[in-house]
Design a protein around this motif. Sequence first.
Motif, PDB file in Angstrom:
ATOM      1  N   LEU A   1      44.851  44.385  33.118  1.00  0.00           N
ATOM      2  CA  LEU A   1      46.300  44.200  33.138  1.00  0.00           C
ATOM      3  C   LEU A   1      47.013  45.456  33.602  1.00  0.00           C
ATOM      4  N   THR A   2      46.677  46.609  33.023  1.00  0.00           N
ATOM      5  CA  THR A   2      47.370  47.846  33.392  1.00  0.00           C
ATOM      6  C   THR A   2      47.090  48.224  34.845  1.00  0.00           C
ATOM      7  N   THR A   3      45.865  48.010  35.298  1.00  0.00           N
ATOM      8  CA  THR A   3      45.533  48.306  36.691  1.00  0.00           C
ATOM      9  C   THR A   3      46.320  47.406  37.636  1.00  0.00           C
ATOM     10  N   ALA A   4      46.431  46.123  37.273  1.00  0.00           N
ATOM     11  CA  ALA A   4      47.182  45.179  38.111  1.00  0.00           C
ATOM     12  C   ALA A   4      48.650  45.595  38.207  1.00  0.00           C
ATOM     13  N   LEU A   5      49.244  45.944  37.083  1.00  0.00           N
ATOM     14  CA  LEU A   5      50.661  46.321  37.078  1.00  0.00           C
ATOM     15  C   LEU A   5      50.907  47.592  37.881  1.00  0.00           C
ATOM     16  N   PHE A   6      50.017  48.580  37.732  1.00  0.00           N
ATOM     17  CA  PHE A   6      50.173  49.818  38.501  1.00  0.00           C
ATOM     18  C   PHE A   6      49.910  49.581  39.986  1.00  0.00           C
ATOM     19  N   SER A   7      49.009  48.662  40.312  1.00  0.00           N
ATOM     20  CA  SER A   7      48.742  48.350  41.718  1.00  0.00           C
ATOM     21  C   SER A   7      49.955  47.695  42.373  1.00  0.00           C
ATOM     22  N   VAL A   8      50.625  46.839  41.627  1.00  0.00           N
ATOM     23  CA  VAL A   8      51.831  46.192  42.144  1.00  0.00           C
ATOM     24  C   VAL A   8      52.947  47.213  42.341  1.00  0.00           C
ATOM     25  N   SER A   9      53.121  48.105  41.361  1.00  0.00           N
ATOM     26  CA  SER A   9      54.234  49.053  41.416  1.00  0.00           C
ATOM     27  C   SER A   9      53.969  50.243  42.333  1.00  0.00           C
ATOM     28  N   MET A  10      52.712  50.718  42.411  1.00  0.00           N
ATOM     29  CA  MET A  10      52.412  51.925  43.172  1.00  0.00           C
ATOM     30  C   MET A  10      51.870  51.643  44.569  1.00  0.00           C
ATOM     31  N   LEU A  11      51.136  50.545  44.731  1.00  0.00           N
ATOM     32  CA  LEU A  11      50.517  50.235  46.023  1.00  0.00           C
ATOM     33  C   LEU A  11      51.174  49.057  46.729  1.00  0.00           C
ATOM     34  N   GLY A  12      52.098  48.399  46.036  1.00  0.00           N
ATOM     35  CA  GLY A  12      52.782  47.254  46.633  1.00  0.00           C
ATOM     36  C   GLY A  12      51.903  46.041  46.804  1.00  0.00           C
ATOM     37  N   LYS A  13      50.845  45.915  45.999  1.00  0.00           N
ATOM     38  CA  LYS A  13      49.955  44.757  46.107  1.00  0.00           C
ATOM     39  C   LYS A  13      50.623  43.511  45.529  1.00  0.00           C
ATOM     40  N   THR A  14      50.216  42.381  46.035  1.00  0.00           N
ATOM     41  CA  THR A  14      50.761  41.100  45.585  1.00  0.00           C
ATOM     42  C   THR A  14      49.688  40.322  44.839  1.00  0.00           C
ATOM     43  N   LEU A  15      50.034  39.818  43.670  1.00  0.00           N
ATOM     44  CA  LEU A  15      49.105  39.029  42.876  1.00  0.00           C
ATOM     45  C   LEU A  15      49.415  37.546  43.043  1.00  0.00           C
ATOM     46  N   SER A  16      48.369  36.741  43.023  1.00  0.00           N
ATOM     47  CA  SER A  16      48.552  35.297  43.142  1.00  0.00           C
ATOM     48  C   SER A  16      49.001  34.723  41.804  1.00  0.00           C
ATOM     49  N   LEU A  17      49.419  33.459  41.825  1.00  0.00           N
ATOM     50  CA  LEU A  17      49.827  32.786  40.602  1.00  0.00           C
ATOM     51  C   LEU A  17      48.664  32.707  39.618  1.00  0.00           C
ATOM     52  N   ASN A  18      47.470  32.451  40.125  1.00  0.00           N
ATOM     53  CA  ASN A  18      46.275  32.415  39.272  1.00  0.00           C
ATOM     54  C   ASN A  18      46.047  33.744  38.561  1.00  0.00           C
TER      55      ASN A  18
END
Length: 332
Positions: A127-144
């Motif tokens: 969870l924390t890695t996903a959130l930091f990836s979205v905020s710092m790297l601009g990655k997009t997560l799928s609905l799944n």
Amino acid sequence: MVLVASHSHGLKYASLGVLVLQTTSLVLTMRYSRTLKTEQHYLASSAVVSAEVLKIFACTLLVVMENNFSMQALTQLLREEIVSKPAETMKLAIPAGIYTLQNNLLYVALSNLDAATYQVTYQLKILTTALFSVSMLGKTLSLNQWFSLLLLMSGVTLVQWPAESEGDSQQTVGRQSQVVGLMAVLMACVSSGFAGVYFEKILKGTKQSVWLRNIQLGLFGFAFGIGGMAMYDGERVRQSGMFQGYNGITWTVVVLQAGGGLIVAVVIKYADNILKGFATSVSIITSAFISYVFLEDFNPTSIFFLGSALVIGATFLYGYEGKPVATGINKI
């Protein structure tokens, strides 16, 4: 073609075995070493420093191998990439400091939580890695993936839910405190997520090998580790030495912590996301079984099994897209 496919499948399943062994053995041996009845326990800060030294040695050996065992080439490379580029080198001080803090927190966590509960709770690093990836790297997560993160949080919440029959006795047992252990794991998850994404960002902007970057991380980690040991355990080190309380189990923990990331970094390219999820699941189940049967510090409840099932399901669902965010796997 058949032989190639067979070889590929063999490597995948070998990777699965290594991932399970590495993930489970480190947690269980660390937990055992922290609860072992002995006259003098080893210093966690000392173990962290020892692991950093081994990491530096291992990565240096790998860099030497990459340069055809030429010490002259190694010296020139270290001078050009580390000494002559102080600004680039200093960028690694931040993740190194956070990784050092994280490693110390894991000892605190496993001194207060059984291996099974720790294993499940520590999956919050996804969870924390996903959130930091979205905020710092601009990655997009799928609905799944967003749904899997919701399942993950729900599962960890259930695992940490106190059993009615135990009441307040679950919160503090002997010198162990579930609250302290939980806070240590949560802080470790946050530090793991941030440092992993930060390190990934640095790696993407450089042509240096991951082993050279890990030498730089190790040097900073060693410096931070020595500072932390002097600050928190300085008096005990002066009285009984840095290696007080060390035994075979202690050195096993140090070697596993130092070499575990190296092993995973080598084999991870052969294991797809489904296999990584399966490895996590097997590791959780194995840790629960050994904690219950051999360590005798874990009493599973129906709520724990439900929470674990949600966490395992979330792990599979998150990796199903085949586009996982970084998990700090390049740091060893």
